[in-house]
Design a protein around this motif. Structure first.
Motif, PDB file in Angstrom:
ATOM      1  N   ALA B  59       0.842  -1.207   0.000  1.00 44.36           N
ATOM      2  CA  ALA B  59       0.000   0.000   0.000  1.00 44.36           C
ATOM      3  C   ALA B  59       0.876   1.256   0.000  1.00 44.36           C
ATOM      4  O   ALA B  59       0.579   2.232  -0.715  1.00 44.36           O
ATOM      5  CB  ALA B  59      -0.923  -0.012   1.217  1.00 44.36           C
ATOM      6  N   ALA B  60       1.962   1.209   0.756  1.00 43.10           N
ATOM      7  CA  ALA B  60       2.853   2.378   0.823  1.00 43.10           C
ATOM      8  C   ALA B  60       3.540   2.621  -0.527  1.00 43.10           C
ATOM      9  O   ALA B  60       3.692   3.764  -0.960  1.00 43.10           O
ATOM     10  CB  ALA B  60       3.890   2.173   1.931  1.00 43.10           C
ATOM     11  N   GLU B 173      -8.447  -9.520  -0.817  1.00 40.50           N
ATOM     12  CA  GLU B 173      -8.182  -8.181  -0.321  1.00 40.50           C
ATOM     13  C   GLU B 173      -7.374  -7.485  -1.402  1.00 40.50           C
ATOM     14  O   GLU B 173      -6.361  -8.022  -1.874  1.00 40.50           O
ATOM     15  CB  GLU B 173      -7.374  -8.282   0.967  1.00 40.50           C
ATOM     16  N   MET B 174      -7.860  -6.324  -1.814  1.00 44.37           N
ATOM     17  CA  MET B 174      -7.282  -5.662  -2.969  1.00 44.37           C
ATOM     18  C   MET B 174      -6.888  -4.240  -2.619  1.00 44.37           C
ATOM     19  O   MET B 174      -7.546  -3.584  -1.816  1.00 44.37           O
ATOM     20  CB  MET B 174      -8.373  -5.661  -4.043  1.00 44.37           C
ATOM     21  N   GLY B 179      -3.481   2.840  -3.328  1.00 45.01           N
ATOM     22  CA  GLY B 179      -3.062   2.121  -2.138  1.00 45.01           C
ATOM     23  C   GLY B 179      -4.188   1.958  -1.126  1.00 45.01           C
ATOM     24  O   GLY B 179      -3.962   1.549   0.009  1.00 45.01           O
ATOM     25  N   GLN B 180      -5.403   2.254  -1.548  1.00 45.50           N
ATOM     26  CA  GLN B 180      -6.552   2.103  -0.645  1.00 45.50           C
ATOM     27  C   GLN B 180      -7.034   0.652  -0.649  1.00 45.50           C
ATOM     28  O   GLN B 180      -7.140   0.019  -1.692  1.00 45.50           O
ATOM     29  CB  GLN B 180      -7.688   3.013  -1.113  1.00 45.50           C
ATOM     30  N   THR B 211      -3.592  -8.468  -2.344  1.00 38.86           N
ATOM     31  CA  THR B 211      -2.593  -8.672  -1.296  1.00 38.86           C
ATOM     32  C   THR B 211      -2.858  -9.927  -0.464  1.00 38.86           C
ATOM     33  O   THR B 211      -2.008 -10.326   0.341  1.00 38.86           O
ATOM     34  CB  THR B 211      -2.530  -7.456  -0.352  1.00 38.86           C
ATOM     35  N   SER B 212      -4.055 -10.523  -0.652  1.00 38.71           N
ATOM     36  CA  SER B 212      -4.380 -11.729   0.095  1.00 38.71           C
ATOM     37  C   SER B 212      -5.657 -12.304  -0.497  1.00 38.71           C
ATOM     38  O   SER B 212      -6.500 -11.557  -0.999  1.00 38.71           O
ATOM     39  CB  SER B 212      -4.573 -11.348   1.560  1.00 38.71           C
ATOM     40  N   CYS B 213      -5.804 -13.627  -0.473  1.00 39.65           N
ATOM     41  CA  CYS B 213      -7.063 -14.190  -0.972  1.00 39.65           C
ATOM     42  C   CYS B 213      -7.458 -15.445  -0.218  1.00 39.65           C
ATOM     43  O   CYS B 213      -6.622 -16.125   0.360  1.00 39.65           O
ATOM     44  CB  CYS B 213      -6.996 -14.432  -2.472  1.00 39.65           C
ATOM     45  N   GLN B 214      -8.761 -15.693  -0.214  1.00 41.06           N
ATOM     46  CA  GLN B 214      -9.336 -16.880   0.417  1.00 41.06           C
ATOM     47  C   GLN B 214      -9.694 -17.860  -0.686  1.00 41.06           C
ATOM     48  O   GLN B 214     -10.494 -17.546  -1.560  1.00 41.06           O
ATOM     49  CB  GLN B 214     -10.633 -16.522   1.151  1.00 41.06           C
TER      50      GLN B 214
END
Lengths: 356, 489
Positions: B59-60, B173-174, B179-180, B211-214
């Protein structure tokens, strides 16, 4: 009958004049969603006809107004079915309305949702442009997946002209098994069965009874029924139960009280009894509630479990929102996406959320 | 220091401030490995490579790039075959390879949360001891990462029965271009609002950075058997595939290879594929013992009815994996036949297969380049592999032209220009064949809704209208319009 040219003209004219339109098929699902404030109606129910059906390619293409019963009959003739088993809520219910509402039936947890089976669409966006996305083949990654985006968009992005869906072979045999147990015990049982491959193709708990539909080869169905115990309903009664559940014809659904729908993760526990009378299906992931004394508490609970609550059938003038509120950044994205398809905001304004 | 150099220095300083010490590569030597993805013919040097190891750091990086107005090219394991992760000049290459966290397996919800840098195969390796696996298995599964799988909506050899990536992801998660953070999808069967998860999956890094997924996990089938069937004619094999599916059987896998692919695979892995065959089918059935027995008998009957010349059954794991090995290694195997090969990825209706292969053979003669074909017969996804030698004057360009003609052929018979490899940079021109200018404009507006400044993976996946217009003009003037009946713009 091909009404696409007339529909396109109507949308182009409405776009030019900034006239807001309510999209209407057979009208079987007008109860669903927020009321639309429109200047006119764009009627899709005469835009009907199965355009292509290739059993060995596992796809069917139909105009949006085509009744589900016509599609089901064509598929049944070749031993196939719509895997997501959509509810109709009316004799003339159409494939277009089903996709727009994103409705799936009892087989959903075991065979996938309507969104999983859409292969392609032809749509009119809010500019009246005639667009194709996806196709008839199972694998297609050219362009963004606009076809699947249509599922559940409630006509707020585009008017659906044609839909191509993936179809599957109908199981050779289906039996309904019933066991007496509490809702909580039933949830525990289903969770255990989820750990392995089983012939379960539908599940529901209603009036202290667990209903299981078992599908597939006879020995599998028989072995499962023998191991798990319970009583097999005769075929007609079994099939009728699932149809009544799907079409909301069971006693539970009668009367005028608002109907709430919970959509939950598989691990969610039984909700507190004082939330209202309930029945569940989809292994406990879709729950129906009547006479809910405190809708906000229900909504809060659903959210805390990682799910959401929808006021599926409201009484006129209900003071609660139909759909669960979105976090502000996500809602802003929804608004930009709406504008990307329908810049003048002429299609089903407000049906999904105010401002969409 | 000129203005551009100053701006670059300022950006690098700002990125260094939000990244761990070893997570920013700037010198040409360290940038070199990132100059291309799996499509090595297309290369470019990034401005720098960022290797964040947490979602916050990603995000940064995005927020910093937003502030400096610099474009970002996301990259997974770099195994993509369409140039989707090829660096763009002046853009930051954002490698997601270090986000390798794998959560605990969530048995009650039959899911696992993984970071985008986790390798596809690692998920099934971790969950198999619990009796579960992750179904999509692209042939690069040893190396490819799940983030890249989401970006491309990857398939594999089992999609007919178990679906593509889009059918096996529950939530993601996106991060948007600013970067939001946005949560898309959920562990519930559906989520309020638009079905954004389907839109995100397969969007080739243009709509957001995951950034992450289920992931959805499936119980490992009790048993699996593999049938290998050889045919003297491709058409016979293709008809057998249609007949199996029309009979109501959905095999776990259904693959076909043509003569050249068979020979190449056999030379490579020595598993006893019949070289004399015009085509072989690999048909995998899974389930419990009785279930398999029933289906197997019906499949064998159908294969015999279609004139199978050699039928083998792999019941034990070793034989089964050996027979699959040849198929999964088909690309590198074919790669040994010539200095270079160009892998195509069209999808066609199965019923048109024999006709399409015949036309490809004609084109192959016309262009003087050999083509081997491997085919995900169950789902119609065709991979013609064009053999060429880049050191021979004009061969690469001929291979690319032949490839474009094959893709146009796929569209002409009712298919698509890419089944699973994505458009990337490679198939931008072919997109002009498949979509009208209004459709492309709609795709651009969707992109703008997610990324108004157009800074995520710019110039990929969806061609500009200008490019298509120029291409159309070029084709007409060259007199080489392959399908005059197709609409051009």
């Amino acid at each position: 009958m091909d009404c696409s040219a007339a529909l396109r003209e109507q949308l182009r004219e409405a776009c030019a004049k900034g006239q807001k339109l309510e999209i209407r098929g057979s009208g079987s699902k007008t109860f669903y969603g927020r009321p639309v404030r429109a200047d006119g109606i764009v009627d899709v129910h005469e835009h009907i006809g199965i355009l292509a059906y290739e059993p060995s390619e596992l796809f069917l293409t139909a105009r949006a107004g085509t009744p589900l019963r016509e599609i089901d009959a064509a598929l049944a003739e070749r031993g196939q079915m719509l895997p997501f088993e959509p509810p109709r809520f009316g004799a003339q219910a159409s494939i277009g309305g089903t996709v727009a509402c994103g409705f799936s039936g009892p087989r959903r947890p075991y065979a996938g949702a309507v969104k999983d089976h859409i292969l392609g669409v032809r749509i009119l966006n809010g500019l009246g442009e005639d667009l194709h996305f996806g196709g008839t083949v199972l694998k297609n990654v050219a362009g963004y997946d606009v076809a699947r985006l249509m599922a559940g968009s409630l006509g707020s992005l585009a008017l659906i002209l044609e839909v191509t869906v993936k179809v599957l072979p109908r199981p050779t045999l289906e039996r309904t098994l019933v066991q007496e147990c509490s809702a909580d015990q039933a949830l525990q049982k289903l969770r255990r069965w989820m750990m392995r491959s089983t012939p379960i193709s539908a599940s529901a708990h209603y009036q202290d009874t667990l209903y299981l539909r078992l599908s597939g080869q006879e020995h599998r169905v028989r072995n499962f029924a023998e191991q798990s115990g319970g009583e097999i309903l005769d075929d007609d009664r079994g099939a009728r139960f699932w149809e009544d559940l799907r079409e909301q014809g069971l006693d539970f659904f009668c009367g005028d009280a608002p109907l709430w729908r919970l959509s939950l993760p598989a691990a969610a526990p039984q909700q507190p009894a004082d939330f209202g009378a309930s029945l569940w299906e989809w292994g406990g992931q879709q729950r129906w509630l009547r006479a809910v004394p405190d809708p906000l508490a229900l909504r809060h609970w659903a959210q805390s479990q990682g799910g959401h609550a929808t006021l599926f059938r409201a009484t006129p003038g209900a003071a609660v929102e139909i759909f669960q509120e979105l976090p502000p950044p996500l809602f802003a994205l929804h608004q930009r996406l709406k504008a990307a398809f329908d810049p003048k905001g002429i299609l089903n304004p407000g049906r999904l959320y105010a401002g969409l | 220091m000129n203005l551009a150099a100053k701006a670059r220095e300022d950006l690098l300083t700002a990125l260094a401030a939000v990244l761990p010490a070893d997570a920013l590569l700037t010198d040409p030597e360290s940038l070199r490995p990132y100059e291309c993805d799996g499509l090595s013919a297309l290369r470019g040097m990034p401005l720098c490579v960022a290797l964040p190891d947490t979602a916050d750091a990603v995000a940064a990086v995005l927020a910093t790039c937003h502030r400096f107005g610099v474009a970002v090219v996301p990259r997974g394991a770099g195994t993509g075959l369409s140039g989707g992760a090829r660096p763009t000049a002046g853009a930051v290459l954002l490698s997601m390879a270090r986000l390798r966290d794998m959560g605990e397996i969530d048995l009650a919800n039959r899911t696992i949360r993984v970071g985008p840098g986790v390798r596809n195969l690692a998920i099934s390796e971790k969950t198999r001891p619990h009796g579960f696996y992750y179904a999509p298995d692209p042939s690069s599964q040893i190396a490819c990462s799940i983030g890249g799988n989401l970006a491309e909506n990857s398939g594999g050899v089992h999609c007919l029965k178990y679906g593509l990536t889009t059918h096996n992801v529950l939530a993601a998660e996106m991060l948007d271009a600013h970067g939001q953070r946005l949560e898309i999808g959920s562990l519930a069967p559906d989520s309020p609002g638009y079905n954004l998860l389907s839109l995100l999956i397969g969007s080739e890094g243009l709509l957001g950075v995951v950034t992450s997924c289920q992931l959805r996990l499936l119980p490992v089938p009790e048993q699996t058997v593999l049938l290998m069937a050889a045919f003297a004619e491709v058409a016979r094999a293709a008809d057998a595939v249609s007949a199996i599916i029309a009979a109501g059987i959905i095999p776990a896998g259904l693959e076909m290879m043509d003569r050249l692919a068979i020979a190449a695979a056999e030379d490579f892995v020595h598993v006893g594929y019949p070289r004399a065959a015009a085509a072989i089918l690999l048909c995998e059935l899974d389930g419990d013992a009785q279930e398999i027995a029933g289906d197997q008998e019906r499949v064998e009957t159908i294969l015999r009815e279609h004139g199978v010349t050699d039928l083998r059954l792999a019941r034990d794991e070793a034989t089964r994996l050996a027979l699959w090995k040849g198929r999964k290694a088909a690309f590198p195997a074919v790669g040994r036949l010539a200095p270079d090969y160009y892998c195509m990825d069209g999808t066609i209706p199965r019923a048109r297969l024999a006709e399409v292969l015949e036309r490809i053979a004609e084109l192959s003669r016309e262009y003087g380049l050999q083509v081997a074909n491997v085919f995900h017969a169950g789902d119609g996804n065709l991979h013609p592999l064009i053999l060429y030698d880049a050191n021979q004057e004009g061969q690469q360009e001929r291979a690319e032209r032949l490839g474009a003609e094959i893709l146009a052929l796929c569209v002409q018979v009712g298919g698509t220009i890419t089944g699973e490899h994505g458009v990337g940079v490679e198939k931008l021109d072919s997109m002009c064949v498949q979509f009208t200018s209004e459709e492309l404009a709609q795709l651009h507006r969707i992109k703008a809704a997610f990324d108004p400044e157009g800074r995520l993976n710019p110039g990929k996946a969806v061609p500009s209208l200008h490019r298509c217009a120029e291409l159309g003009a070029m084709h007409v003037h060259g007199g080489a319009l392959p399908f005059p009946e197709l609409e051009r713009f």
